[in-house]
Design an enzyme around this catalytic site. Structure first.
Site, PDB file in Angstrom:
ATOM      1  CE  LYS A 145      18.287 -68.090 -76.126  1.00  0.00           C
ATOM      2  NZ  LYS A 145      19.601 -68.498 -76.680  1.00  0.00           N
ATOM      3  CB  SER A 169      21.849 -69.203 -73.659  1.00  0.00           C
ATOM      4  OG  SER A 169      21.671 -69.001 -75.047  1.00  0.00           O
ATOM      5  CB  SER A 197      22.994 -70.979 -77.146  1.00  0.00           C
ATOM      6  OG  SER A 197      23.817 -70.434 -76.148  1.00  0.00           O
TER       7      SER A 197
END
Ligand code: ZN
Lengths: 479, 485, 96
Positions: free
Chosen positions: B78, B153, B177
């Protein structure tokens, strides 16, 4: 109208740890800009702080030395505000649970002891430095000082004059030096004070409106700034005006302060607990360990010098104000065995040297060696003048005192035959003085004494010389 | 079956058996990314050169008999997890060109195991959002239906695994997330107990809630990754120093006698029927395997969304204050003085949602609101923490939905921030209480979109969670887009 | 309570974020809705519950006082959008 001045100090002192408070960067003054930095003290994305144990212990040490209570449960908080030399835009500090609180220090004003409350001492990080860019229109940032551990000492508003403010600042400085938590280099900014001051008609209970003067970095500046601000505030009130609560900047060169209004407008620091650091719990064992590391503090030393060693209070106060000086005294008197002799020498000779050359002279003055020189003097093996000469040489070369005294031949000349010869020689060469002496002019004796000492190159033992001279003169008169 | 479909365990076996080389495998993944990223948009940065270099090194280790199960396995990270020398953008204009001179501890650990980092994954800007639409690089598209969101996210992290564009990925979870996008994309995602995985190098959103965790094709892979990234880090004061556990052990022990708590508050209202049915069906499967379901209560959980948003935004308002255009990141060229430098760099560099959160946090901490919002939220946090503790007196794991609905359409909720916030009701409380949460696919909704069940455990009970998840996975199977589940 | 544009401006100032004038109205509207929802917190009876700052029962995590970092200036300053001779630069900060 008669006014009373009310002052409290906020003193910031950098702690002399090896590394910074939250990272492994070197804690050291100066150096090329930004060379003592890492992602942590530059506040880069994703990095985390980790608390330096020594910094915390130094804060606790300072707190114990100022008779504070130590928080058994404490934490770090974030204080939010934007400033270019503060990389995270928050300062990691302490808000509602400072590590030390409710203490006091005793100061001495005109021989009277006065107790000043310490509201709190908390641990935080220092910011960097802004410099004017000599080549451009902007400012340059040096982050070397970012993250240097700092304690903020907040006193109660117990101070009642500018002089007291200076004495309090000096007393706290001395305590920090004694406990060896800070090197208190004010010219480097490692110790600085904010003065909070208000005035009120004497007898009034409520405090007046206070102003704050920031970052005063000498004892003199604290006193002068406080004097000037008290005068300014009284003048404002006398003219029917009102003092405005504000931050002011003291200009030590101009000797006046200027309003910084607008700058501090509506500061809302939005404190909250630092989630990246865990709570601090101080147990008895740890506290006792830190307590045990605290040396005898200045006031207690002073009392001991006065009561046990018979040193005059004024002298004892002056000596203990400076830890290095007090340590030198302590060593010197133990070696020479005569505290008064040591303190007299410090009060005259050493203080003169400090006045002439500054504090640094103490760095080359080893207390034990100084004591050895005094011991020669104490035993009558050298004269006062020789002792001075030996000390001069020692400070220059660092040579062993005994070797200096031997090399320069400073030992008192006690050989009776030599002294007798010198005396006889002087009598022979000064018939007029002998005649004067016979005529009852006692002054002539002093002259002959001086001549003999000069002949012995100052190394004669005055008592012995006097005795032999008297004998020879009496013999000459009786002839 | 393509090599790209394989799990870590399967791929690792093929590598060890010399059925394929690491470089070849890496090239396969890169080819796949080149082909599909335009569509899925899960990668922000692909680092082909670094990946191939790492692949060669990994091959050497395998040739020398290196035992690490992640050696040679291609992974995505990420883009809020710092990678030395590789830009780390947080999907923000603010950090568009930021190349960190350091790596996060988890990245060091993966590289130390010989994993191959393919690139950096798309996300909601600074991890703020639940749809991966708040990205300057555009929204991530769900591999199951490109008109729908991948969740957020960590949408890029979930989509990359689901679309076979990485064998596994790392995400971060502050209020759901990892778990919500895992559910939306039909993959397994784990939000570890707070303190189990180092946060060093994770660009902070809300420090007291953030955790890094794995997204993977199945539960076993999840355990393998957790083995690699968990553990004490001297660089993170909030990382816990505890004994090493092998999370792959005991996976097959089954759920006989395991008590499964069903919080009645979670199945009341506002939950989509398909999601509810899929989750309850999964619980029935576990019961069939010997588990025992009980109703439990989490009376304060209804306040978890406001408490979560106040706490996370407050911390974020401080964590994101450092982006001032001076030491790194975006700097406005229009600034004439220092105050403008701050205001314009931040005004131009942050996206709308990030600004909204910073303002919310600033407001909640400001004098006058500090006590009634921030401090109150901390008290509610303890109430929720206590609720979970009480519930765990009567059960071993809690079963819950991951999100009120399955994946929604891109653009559907973007104008309604509050509606988006309310969706965190099943996940945010878990972060507030610092607990682990595992999402395992368990069904599909009427649109064919995947649904994941969330298994919540006591602090540091990851081993049990994975064991329950493994049993469930064996019962319902894994989920891949384009396959007829 | 009602969040108006003035409130938004005040908070934005505290947070050092600029806004275009035309952005403000929509922002204030959303914000009003959000704050309105969050304010349910103030109505919750939390009794004598203490605020929870940390979920972990961890305390006293320290580093030893060792200086371990090397000078890395040139690499670190590369991240800066503007720099000069090893220094970071900002518009003049004049002590007023
Ligand atoms: Zn540093």
């Amino acid at each position: 109208m008669d006014y009373e001045v009310v002052i409290g100090l906020e003193i910031h002192s950098e702690l002399k740890t090896k590394s910074k408070i939250f990272c492994g960067c070197k804690n050291e003054f100066g150096g090329e800009p930004n060379t003592k930095c890492c992602p942590i003290c530059l506040g880069m994305p994703g990095v985390l702080p980790k608390l330096n144990k020594k910094a915390l212990e130094y804060a606790i040490k300072a707190g114990i030395a100022m008779n504070c209570k130590i928080s058994r449960f404490s934490k770090m908080d974030r204080k939010n505000f934007f400033y270019p030399d503060m990389p995270k835009a928050y300062q990691i500090s302490q808000y509602d649970l400072p590590i030390c609180y409710d203490g006091y220090v005793d100061i001495e004003v005109n021989g009277e002891k006065k107790r000043i409350g310490i509201e709190r001492i908390h641990l935080e990080e220092d910011a960097g430095k802004l410099m004017h860019d000599p080549f451009g229109q902007g400012s340059l940032i040096d982050h070397n000082r970012c993250g240097v551990p700092l304690i903020e000492i907040v006193t109660c508003p117990d101070v009642r004059s500018a002089e007291e403010a200076r004495i309090l600042f000096e007393t706290i400085k001395t305590i920090l030096e004694y406990t060896e938590v800070s090197d208190c280099q004010m010219q480097e900014g490692s110790l600085r004070a904010d003065v909070n001051l208000s005035v009120r008609p004497r007898g009034q209970k409520e405090f007046g409106v206070r102003t704050e003067m920031k970052n005063l970095n000498s004892l003199r500046a604290v006193q002068r700034a406080a004097e000037a601000e008290a005068k300014r505030q009284i003048a404002v009130i006398e003219k029917g005006g009102q003092v405005i609560q504000e931050t002011r900047r003291w200009d030590d060169n101009k000797g006046e302060s200027f309003s910084m209004r607008g700058k501090e407008e509506a500061m809302d620091y939005r404190y909250f607990p630092e989630p990246d650091l865990v709570p601090i719990v101080v147990d008895d064992a740890w506290l006792n360990e830190i307590k045990a590391s605290i040396p005898e503090l200045p006031l207690s030393r002073k009392e001991r010098y006065v009561n046990e060693l018979g040193i005059p209070p004024y002298d004892a106060g002056l000596i203990t104000m400076n830890k290095k000086l007090a340590d030198i005294f302590e060593e010197a008197y133990k070696v020479c065995g005569n505290p008064k002799l040591a303190s007299n020498w410090i009060m005259t000779d050493i203080l003169r040297r400090i006045n002439e050359q500054g504090d640094s002279v103490l760095d080359s003055l080893n207390g034990a060696k100084f004591g050895q020189i005094l011991l020669f003097l104490e035993k009558g093996e050298i004269t006062q003048a020789s002792a001075k000469q030996a000390l001069d040489t020692f400070l220059e070369t660092g040579e062993e005192p005994e070797s200096i005294i031997n090399r320069l031949g400073l030992k008192v000349q006690r050989d009776e035959n030599l002294v007798l010869a010198a005396v006889k020689d002087v009598i022979e060469k000064n018939p007029q003085a002998i005649a004067d002496f016979k005529a009852g002019k006692t002054k002539a004796f002093g002259f002959l004494m001086g001549q003999t000492m000069a002949a012995l190159k100052g190394k004669g033992d005055p008592a012995q010389v006097k005795k032999i001279l008297e004998e020879q003169l009496n013999a000459a008169i009786n002839e | 079956m393509s090599i790209l479909n394989k799990t870590i365990k399967e791929t690792s076996e093929l590598l060890r058996a010399r059925k394929i080389g690491v470089v070849e495998l890496t090239r396969e993944y890169i080819k796949k990314i080149e082909k599909d990223n335009e569509n899925i948009n899960c990668y922000i940065t692909v680092c082909e050169k670094e990946a191939l270099d790492a692949a060669e090194k990994a091959q050497k280790l395998i040739d020398e008999g290196e035992a690490s199960p992640l050696c040679g396995i291609p992974a995505g990270i990420k883009d809020n997890i710092c990678t030395e020398g590789i830009r780390t953008t947080c999907a923000s204009k603010m950090l568009e060109n930021f190349i960190p001179p350091y790596s996060a501890t988890v990245v060091e650990k993966l590289l130390g195991q010989g994993a191959v980092v393919l690139g950096k994954l798309n996300m909601d800007e600074f991890a703020m959002g639940g749809s991966s639409e708040n990205s300057i690089f555009g929204p991530v598209r769900n591999p199951w239906d490109n008109t729908r969101v991948a969740g957020g996210s960590s949408g890029g992290s979930a989509a990359a695994v689901s679309a076979n564009m990485a064998c596994f990925t790392l995400g971060s979870d502050t209020g759901g997330s990892i778990r919500q996008p895992a559910s939306f994309c039909g993959v397994v995602g784990l939000k570890p107990t707070y303190g189990l995985v180092s946060r060093y190098g994770l660009v902070a959103f809300a420090s007291s809630l953030d955790q890094i965790g794995p997204l993977a094709k199945d539960v076993t892979d999840c355990a393998i990754i957790l083995n690699a990234i968990a553990g004490f880090d001297p660089m993170d004061s909030t990382s816990v120093n505890k004994e090493y556990e092998d999370y792959t052990q005991d996976l097959e022990k089954g759920v006989q006698g395991i008590r499964i708590g069903l919080p009645k508050e979670f199945f009341d209202i506002g939950l989509d029927d398909d999601v509810k049915e899929a989750v309850l069906n999964a619980v029935r499967q576990l019961e069939a395997l010997g588990g025992k379901a009980y109703e439990v209560g989490l009376p304060s959980i209804k306040h978890s969304v406001p408490a979560y948003y106040i706490i996370s935004s407050s911390e974020a308002s401080a964590n994101l204050a450092r982006y001032d255009g001076i030491r790194y990141g975006y700097r406005s060229s229009k600034a004439r003085d220092i105050s403008e430098l701050y205001r314009l760099s931040r005004g131009e560099g942050f996206g709308r949602e990030v600004k909204r959160r910073i303002l919310l946090g600033t407001y909640a901490l400001s004098s006058g609101y500090h006590d009634e919002l921030y401090k109150k939220a901390l008290k509610v946090r303890r109430m929720i923490f206590n609720d979970f503790n009480n519930a765990f007196e009567n059960c071993d794991v809690i079963a819950a939905p991951s999100y009120p609905v399955a994946s929604f359409k891109i653009g559907e909720n973007i104008q309604e921030p509050l509606k988006m916030y309310l969706g965190d009701i099943y996940t945010a409380g878990v972060n507030l209480a610092g607990l682990p949460g595992l999402v395992v696919p368990c069904g599909r909704d009427k649109n064919g979109m995947p649904i994941g069940i969330q298994l919540i455990g006591k602090a540091f009970s990851e081993k049990l969670l994975l064991r329950v998840g493994y049993a469930l996975e064996k019962a319902v199977g894994t989920f891949r887009p384009g396959e007829g589940n | 309570m009602g969040i108006d544009i003035e409130t938004i401006k005040k908070i934005a100032n505290l947070a050092a974020i600029s806004f275009e004038e035309n952005e403000l109205e929509g922002f204030a509207r959303d914000f009003d809705l959000i704050i309105g929802y969050m304010e349910q917190l103030s109505k919750i009876d939390t009794g004598d519950i203490k605020p929870m700052e940390h979920v972990l029962p961890v305390q006293n995590v320290f580093r030893e006082d060792e200086d371990t970092n090397q000078n890395n200036r040139d690499e670190l300053i590369k991240c800066a959008p503007v720099s000069e001779n090893g220094c970071y630069i900002v518009p003049s900060v004049v002590e007023s």
